[in-house]
Design a protein around this motif. Structure first.
Motif, PDB file in Angstrom:
ATOM      1  N   SER A  22     -41.464-107.984  67.431  1.00 51.50           N
ATOM      2  CA  SER A  22     -42.131-109.133  66.828  1.00 51.50           C
ATOM      3  C   SER A  22     -42.868-108.713  65.570  1.00 51.50           C
ATOM      4  CB  SER A  22     -43.084-109.793  67.823  1.00 51.50           C
ATOM      5  OG  SER A  22     -44.126-108.915  68.168  1.00 51.50           O
ATOM      6  N   GLY A  23     -42.821-109.551  64.637  1.00 54.79           N
ATOM      7  CA  GLY A  23     -43.396-109.341  63.318  1.00 54.79           C
ATOM      8  C   GLY A  23     -42.671-110.306  62.413  1.00 54.79           C
ATOM      9  N   LYS A  24     -43.321-110.751  61.372  1.00 55.31           N
ATOM     10  CA  LYS A  24     -42.728-111.790  60.541  1.00 55.31           C
ATOM     11  C   LYS A  24     -41.342-111.418  60.024  1.00 55.31           C
ATOM     12  CE  LYS A  24     -43.767-115.160  57.089  1.00 55.31           C
ATOM     13  NZ  LYS A  24     -44.803-115.803  56.316  1.00 55.31           N
ATOM     14  N   TRP A  25     -41.133-110.160  59.657  1.00 53.49           N
ATOM     15  CA  TRP A  25     -39.866-109.770  59.042  1.00 53.49           C
ATOM     16  C   TRP A  25     -39.020-108.823  59.881  1.00 53.49           C
ATOM     17  CZ3 TRP A  25     -39.400-113.329  55.738  1.00 53.49           C
ATOM     18  CH2 TRP A  25     -40.502-113.809  55.036  1.00 53.49           C
ATOM     19  N   LYS A  26     -39.528-108.361  61.007  1.00 56.56           N
ATOM     20  CA  LYS A  26     -38.775-107.388  61.817  1.00 56.56           C
ATOM     21  C   LYS A  26     -37.410-107.906  62.265  1.00 56.56           C
ATOM     22  CE  LYS A  26     -42.643-104.621  63.498  1.00 56.56           C
ATOM     23  NZ  LYS A  26     -43.379-104.175  64.678  1.00 56.56           N
ATOM     24  N   PRO A  27     -37.307-109.136  62.786  1.00 57.38           N
ATOM     25  CA  PRO A  27     -35.978-109.591  63.211  1.00 57.38           C
ATOM     26  C   PRO A  27     -34.949-109.599  62.080  1.00 57.38           C
ATOM     27  CG  PRO A  27     -37.663-110.979  64.184  1.00 57.38           C
ATOM     28  CD  PRO A  27     -38.353-110.101  63.177  1.00 57.38           C
ATOM     29  N   VAL A  28     -35.341-110.062  60.901  1.00 60.32           N
ATOM     30  CA  VAL A  28     -34.384-110.097  59.797  1.00 60.32           C
ATOM     31  C   VAL A  28     -34.066-108.688  59.295  1.00 60.32           C
ATOM     32  CG1 VAL A  28     -36.027-110.467  57.892  1.00 60.32           C
ATOM     33  CG2 VAL A  28     -33.718-111.343  57.713  1.00 60.32           C
ATOM     34  N   ILE A  29     -35.053-107.810  59.274  1.00 62.48           N
ATOM     35  CA  ILE A  29     -34.800-106.418  58.877  1.00 62.48           C
ATOM     36  C   ILE A  29     -33.815-105.774  59.853  1.00 62.48           C
ATOM     37  CG2 ILE A  29     -35.803-104.107  58.660  1.00 62.48           C
ATOM     38  CD1 ILE A  29     -38.434-105.517  57.727  1.00 62.48           C
ATOM     39  N   ARG A  45     -33.853-107.891  48.498  1.00 60.99           N
ATOM     40  CA  ARG A  45     -32.873-108.833  47.956  1.00 60.99           C
ATOM     41  C   ARG A  45     -32.483-109.872  49.016  1.00 60.99           C
ATOM     42  NH1 ARG A  45     -28.533-105.541  46.639  1.00 60.99           N
ATOM     43  NH2 ARG A  45     -29.989-104.417  45.348  1.00 60.99           N
ATOM     44  N   GLU A  46     -32.385-109.429  50.266  1.00 58.56           N
ATOM     45  CA  GLU A  46     -32.020-110.336  51.359  1.00 58.56           C
ATOM     46  C   GLU A  46     -33.184-111.230  51.785  1.00 58.56           C
ATOM     47  OE1 GLU A  46     -29.021-110.713  53.015  1.00 58.56           O
ATOM     48  OE2 GLU A  46     -28.141-109.387  51.507  1.00 58.56           O
ATOM     49  N   VAL A  47     -34.414-110.755  51.569  1.00 60.83           N
ATOM     50  CA  VAL A  47     -35.616-111.484  51.993  1.00 60.83           C
ATOM     51  C   VAL A  47     -36.580-111.571  50.799  1.00 60.83           C
ATOM     52  CG1 VAL A  47     -37.333-111.684  53.827  1.00 60.83           C
ATOM     53  CG2 VAL A  47     -35.314-110.267  54.201  1.00 60.83           C
ATOM     54  N   LYS A  52     -43.188-106.666  49.091  1.00 60.30           N
ATOM     55  CA  LYS A  52     -42.806-105.260  49.286  1.00 60.30           C
ATOM     56  C   LYS A  52     -43.739-104.607  50.297  1.00 60.30           C
ATOM     57  CE  LYS A  52     -42.061-100.979  46.729  1.00 60.30           C
ATOM     58  NZ  LYS A  52     -42.070-100.348  45.399  1.00 60.30           N
ATOM     59  N   ARG A  53     -45.032-104.920  50.198  1.00 61.03           N
ATOM     60  CA  ARG A  53     -46.029-104.346  51.107  1.00 61.03           C
ATOM     61  C   ARG A  53     -45.744-104.740  52.556  1.00 61.03           C
ATOM     62  NH1 ARG A  53     -50.991-105.960  53.324  1.00 61.03           N
ATOM     63  NH2 ARG A  53     -52.467-104.256  53.569  1.00 61.03           N
ATOM     64  N   ALA A  54     -45.430-106.019  52.781  1.00 58.41           N
ATOM     65  CA  ALA A  54     -45.156-106.488  54.146  1.00 58.41           C
ATOM     66  C   ALA A  54     -43.912-105.816  54.713  1.00 58.41           C
ATOM     67  CB  ALA A  54     -44.996-108.007  54.168  1.00 58.41           C
ATOM     68  N   LEU A  55     -42.868-105.726  53.903  1.00 63.06           N
ATOM     69  CA  LEU A  55     -41.636-105.077  54.371  1.00 63.06           C
ATOM     70  C   LEU A  55     -41.872-103.604  54.673  1.00 63.06           C
ATOM     71  CD1 LEU A  55     -38.985-106.653  51.968  1.00 63.06           C
ATOM     72  CD2 LEU A  55     -39.313-107.142  54.404  1.00 63.06           C
ATOM     73  N   THR A  56     -42.597-102.931  53.803  1.00 61.22           N
ATOM     74  CA  THR A  56     -42.889-101.508  54.004  1.00 61.22           C
ATOM     75  C   THR A  56     -43.682-101.296  55.287  1.00 61.22           C
ATOM     76  OG1 THR A  56     -42.874-101.161  51.617  1.00 61.22           O
ATOM     77  CG2 THR A  56     -43.946 -99.480  52.941  1.00 61.22           C
ATOM     78  N   GLN A  57     -44.635-102.171  55.540  1.00 61.38           N
ATOM     79  CA  GLN A  57     -45.443-102.057  56.759  1.00 61.38           C
ATOM     80  C   GLN A  57     -44.579-102.263  58.006  1.00 61.38           C
ATOM     81  OE1 GLN A  57     -48.849-104.639  56.933  1.00 61.38           O
ATOM     82  NE2 GLN A  57     -49.278-104.144  59.059  1.00 61.38           N
ATOM     83  N   GLN A  58     -43.728-103.282  57.978  1.00 61.99           N
ATOM     84  CA  GLN A  58     -42.875-103.552  59.131  1.00 61.99           C
ATOM     85  C   GLN A  58     -41.878-102.421  59.350  1.00 61.99           C
ATOM     86  OE1 GLN A  58     -42.421-107.564  60.411  1.00 61.99           O
ATOM     87  NE2 GLN A  58     -44.505-106.776  60.469  1.00 61.99           N
ATOM     88  N   LEU A  59     -41.322-101.889  58.266  1.00 64.37           N
ATOM     89  CA  LEU A  59     -40.404-100.752  58.379  1.00 64.37           C
ATOM     90  C   LEU A  59     -41.124 -99.550  58.992  1.00 64.37           C
ATOM     91  CD1 LEU A  59     -38.635-101.126  54.938  1.00 64.37           C
ATOM     92  CD2 LEU A  59     -37.464-101.178  57.162  1.00 64.37           C
ATOM     93  N   SER A  60     -42.320 -99.312  58.543  1.00 64.41           N
ATOM     94  CA  SER A  60     -43.118 -98.192  59.057  1.00 64.41           C
ATOM     95  C   SER A  60     -43.381 -98.328  60.555  1.00 64.41           C
ATOM     96  CB  SER A  60     -44.429 -98.170  58.290  1.00 64.41           C
ATOM     97  OG  SER A  60     -44.889 -96.896  58.123  1.00 64.41           O
ATOM     98  N   GLU A  61     -43.722 -99.535  60.981  1.00 64.30           N
ATOM     99  CA  GLU A  61     -43.977 -99.769  62.404  1.00 64.30           C
ATOM    100  C   GLU A  61     -42.718 -99.528  63.229  1.00 64.30           C
ATOM    101  OE1 GLU A  61     -45.632-103.699  62.840  1.00 64.30           O
ATOM    102  OE2 GLU A  61     -47.347-103.220  61.573  1.00 64.30           O
ATOM    103  N   MET A  62     -41.560 -99.962  62.710  1.00 67.70           N
ATOM    104  CA  MET A  62     -40.316 -99.762  63.455  1.00 67.70           C
ATOM    105  C   MET A  62     -39.902 -98.294  63.485  1.00 67.70           C
ATOM    106  SD  MET A  62     -38.070-103.199  62.804  1.00 67.70           S
ATOM    107  CE  MET A  62     -38.155-103.197  61.029  1.00 67.70           C
TER     108      MET A  62
END
Length: 105
Positions: A22-29, A45-47, A52-62
């Protein structure tokens, strides 16, 4: 970074699973990475609505949860690529079932 106010129940496997996906962008990532390895700019590009900060944070958590891995290439300009781990691959049927369910709504 967001911190949970209540502890996860150690005996609830569903809650533990939902916590890591769960996370705003995790499912799409994850959906993107199930298809192919990707760089941050490919994911952006897909989202385009995600920062960039939100994506980087979600990537880091995963990465911390072991769902994806990050590979840095020794070249100039710097290249970093994200890919699904074997643990993350186990979520593929779950995402397919969720997608099928969503299609039927």
């Amino acid at each position: 970074m967001y911190q949970r106010k209540t502890q996860l129940k150690n005996d609830c496997s569903i809650e533990k699973t939902l916590n890591v996906i769960s996370g705003k962008w995790k499912p799409v990532i994850l959906s993107i990475l199930f298809e192919t390895n990707a760089r941050l700019r490919d994911i952006q590009r897909e989202v385009p609505e995600a920062s960039k900060r939100a994506l980087t944070q979600q990537l880091s958590e995963m990465i911390d949860d072991g769902l994806i891995q990050k590979k840095d290439f020794d070249e100039f300009p710097k290249k970093t690529e994200y890919s699904i781990t074997s643990l993350g691959t186990q979520l593929s049927p779950v995402f397919k079932a969720l997608s099928k369910f969503g299609d039927e709504l």
